[in-house]
Write a protein that holds these residues in place. Structure first.
Motif, short mmCIF file in Angstrom:
data_model
loop_
_atom_site.label_atom_id
_atom_site.label_comp_id
_atom_site.label_asym_id
_atom_site.label_seq_id
_atom_site.Cartn_x
_atom_site.Cartn_y
_atom_site.Cartn_z
N PHE A 33 0.88 -1.36 -0.05
CA PHE A 33 -0.07 0.04 -0.17
C PHE A 33 0.73 1.39 -0.04
O PHE A 33 1.99 1.25 0.35
CB PHE A 33 -0.88 0.03 1.19
CG PHE A 33 -0.10 0.17 2.76
CD1 PHE A 33 0.09 1.20 3.22
CD2 PHE A 33 -0.11 -1.29 3.11
CE1 PHE A 33 0.94 1.22 4.27
CE2 PHE A 33 0.33 -1.23 4.42
CZ PHE A 33 0.99 0.01 5.27
N GLY A 34 0.26 2.40 -0.31
CA GLY A 34 0.95 3.58 -0.43
C GLY A 34 0.47 4.47 0.92
O GLY A 34 1.23 4.87 1.55
N GLY A 35 -0.82 4.38 0.90
CA GLY A 35 -1.60 4.93 2.14
C GLY A 35 -2.76 3.81 2.76
O GLY A 35 -3.39 3.43 1.85
N SER A 36 -2.76 3.61 4.12
CA SER A 36 -3.76 2.72 4.50
C SER A 36 -4.18 3.05 6.03
O SER A 36 -3.23 3.19 6.93
CB SER A 36 -3.31 1.33 4.45
OG SER A 36 -4.13 0.28 5.03
N VAL A 49 -6.38 0.31 18.53
CA VAL A 49 -6.21 1.90 17.94
C VAL A 49 -6.07 2.12 16.43
O VAL A 49 -5.48 1.19 15.82
CB VAL A 49 -4.85 2.46 18.65
CG1 VAL A 49 -4.72 3.90 18.30
CG2 VAL A 49 -5.13 2.29 20.26
N TYR A 50 -6.88 3.06 15.98
CA TYR A 50 -6.93 3.23 14.67
C TYR A 50 -5.81 4.16 14.25
O TYR A 50 -5.62 5.28 14.97
CB TYR A 50 -8.21 4.15 14.17
CG TYR A 50 -8.37 4.25 12.74
CD1 TYR A 50 -8.83 3.13 11.82
CD2 TYR A 50 -7.82 5.65 12.29
CE1 TYR A 50 -8.81 3.54 10.34
CE2 TYR A 50 -7.83 5.52 10.85
CZ TYR A 50 -8.30 4.71 10.01
OH TYR A 50 -8.42 5.16 8.64
N ARG A 51 -5.09 3.52 13.10
CA ARG A 51 -3.91 4.60 12.67
C ARG A 51 -3.77 4.85 11.11
O ARG A 51 -4.51 3.95 10.47
CB ARG A 51 -2.47 3.81 13.18
CG ARG A 51 -2.48 3.72 14.69
CD ARG A 51 -0.99 3.03 14.99
NE ARG A 51 -0.82 2.99 16.45
CZ ARG A 51 -1.40 1.97 17.34
NH1 ARG A 51 -2.19 0.84 16.94
NH2 ARG A 51 -1.01 1.99 18.56
N MET A 52 -3.30 5.70 10.74
CA MET A 52 -3.01 5.92 9.40
C MET A 52 -1.21 5.57 9.11
O MET A 52 -0.63 5.92 9.66
CB MET A 52 -3.19 7.50 8.98
CG MET A 52 -2.88 7.64 7.59
SD MET A 52 -3.90 6.66 6.31
CE MET A 52 -5.65 7.40 6.63
N ARG A 53 -1.35 4.61 8.13
CA ARG A 53 0.04 4.21 7.72
C ARG A 53 0.28 4.64 6.18
O ARG A 53 -0.58 4.58 5.57
CB ARG A 53 0.36 2.85 7.92
CG ARG A 53 0.06 2.36 9.59
CD ARG A 53 -0.07 0.88 9.46
NE ARG A 53 -1.31 0.65 8.96
CZ ARG A 53 -1.54 -0.81 8.48
NH1 ARG A 53 -1.02 -1.86 9.05
NH2 ARG A 53 -2.69 -1.25 7.90
N PHE A 54 1.59 5.06 6.11
CA PHE A 54 2.18 5.03 4.74
C PHE A 54 3.22 4.44 4.46
O PHE A 54 4.24 4.17 5.27
CB PHE A 54 2.59 6.70 4.70
CG PHE A 54 1.66 7.78 4.61
CD1 PHE A 54 0.82 8.14 3.56
CD2 PHE A 54 1.19 8.48 5.92
CE1 PHE A 54 -0.22 9.20 3.86
CE2 PHE A 54 0.23 9.33 5.91
CZ PHE A 54 -0.51 9.62 4.62
N GLY A 55 3.20 3.70 3.15
CA GLY A 55 4.16 2.92 2.74
C GLY A 55 5.28 3.61 1.88
O GLY A 55 4.98 3.75 0.82
#
Length: 320
Positions: free
Chosen positions: A142-145, A153-159
């Protein structure tokens, strides 16, 4: 090549993971990942991947432990892609990922994110950014997920490896603004946003508004950059009759979910005559139209009950 000692490697990986100074709580795993790559460069790829899982992944379950990567065996299989110099990571028709590009991208993106964050906070003064944001390798997944970690906990991750392959530096400010808007939108609407996820008309609004906001608040951005993927989405939707066809079809699909939702928002799925991700374009145009009457912060806070009749009216007009 002479290998660094285990003690030297431990010292590299014991360093504090960098956190940016800003509104958002951000964690950058890339310095640790790059140090591991350098320290294990002489090992066979499968050994590097196995050690990565035990020595790095185990320390950061908030990034790596999710359904995107699967269990440790699956994760090792993905990780080999980042540690095999004879078979470098690649995606589609993009050039393979090189060490130099990954290093340069890893050095540059924190500054780009910080600038995008400053612009976003100026455009949305109530931006609280309570969602943790992490940057690390996705092994091309992924690029962003966004997702919920093992701690709930909800998090935003960037690949970062994926972004280094498919994005240019000039595209990053738009991408970061798009994802920051999703964080902000979720926080200001709460359950009202979540209750309608997976419904066609709401998906168009949520993704289209994020795309439109990223265009509006990023100096020099273009609608094509804001809509991103596929690269010709904007041009194809400008073709004669495309908007009329899409509007008429979306009127029929407004409350649809499941497979129909995929025709509007999934890659390699679409209606005949329309490109993949046409739902993003439709939402962009909805937001563009409503922005003539409402500010961006007002649009962000509009509830589904307020929006649905406005969107139905817009689609009806565009389908004539």
């Amino acid at each position: 090549m002479m290998m660094r000692s285990a003690a030297a490697l431990a010292g590299l990986l014991a360093c504090t993971t960098p956190v940016f100074a800003g509104v958002c709580q951000t964690t950058n795993l890339m310095p640790e990942v790059l140090a591991f790559r350098a320290a294990t460069a002489g090992l066979p790829p499968d050994q590097r991947a196995a050690r990565f899982v035990t020595e790095v992944v185990a320390k950061h379950p908030e990034f790596f432990k999710s359904d995107i990567f699967g269990n440790d065996d699956e994760l090792r299989g993905y990780a080999v892609r980042l540690f095999d110099p004879d078979h470098p990571e690649h995606f589609g028709d993009y050039p393979p990922l090189t060490d130099a590009k990954l290093a340069a991208f890893s050095a540059d993106f924190p500054k780009v994110f910080a600038s995008a964050e400053t612009r976003f906070a100026k455009a949305f003064p109530d931006f609280a950014c309570t969602t943790p944001i992490l940057f690390g390798p996705s092994f091309g997944r992924f690029g962003g997920s966004g997702g919920v970690g093992p701690d709930g906990v909800y998090r935003m991750r960037f690949g970062i490896d994926m972004l280094a392959m498919i994005e240019s530096p000039s595209d990053l400010p738009v991408l970061f603004s798009h994802e920051m808007f999703h964080v902000h939108h979720s926080q200001v609407l709460g359950n009202a946003l979540k209750q309608n996820l997976g419904v066609v008309w709401w998906g168009a609004w949520v993704e289209g508004l994020a795309s439109y906001v990223s265009y509006r608040i990023t100096p020099g951005a273009t609608p094509k950059q804001a809509l991103a993927w596929p690269a010709d989405l904007y041009e194809r939707m400008q073709a004669p009759g495309a908007m009329k066809q899409a509007s008429a079809q979306m009127l029929l699909d407004m409350d649809a979910k499941g497979k129909t939702y995929g025709l509007w928002f999934h890659m390699n799925e679409s209606y005949p005559g329309l490109p993949s991700n046409a739902g993003y374009y439709m939402g962009y145009r909805m937001a563009e139209a409503l922005a003539a009457r409402y500010s961006l912060p007002e649009l962000a806070r509009m509830s589904p009950d307020e929006l649905k009749p406005l969107i139905r009216a817009y689609l009806t007009e565009q389908s004539k």
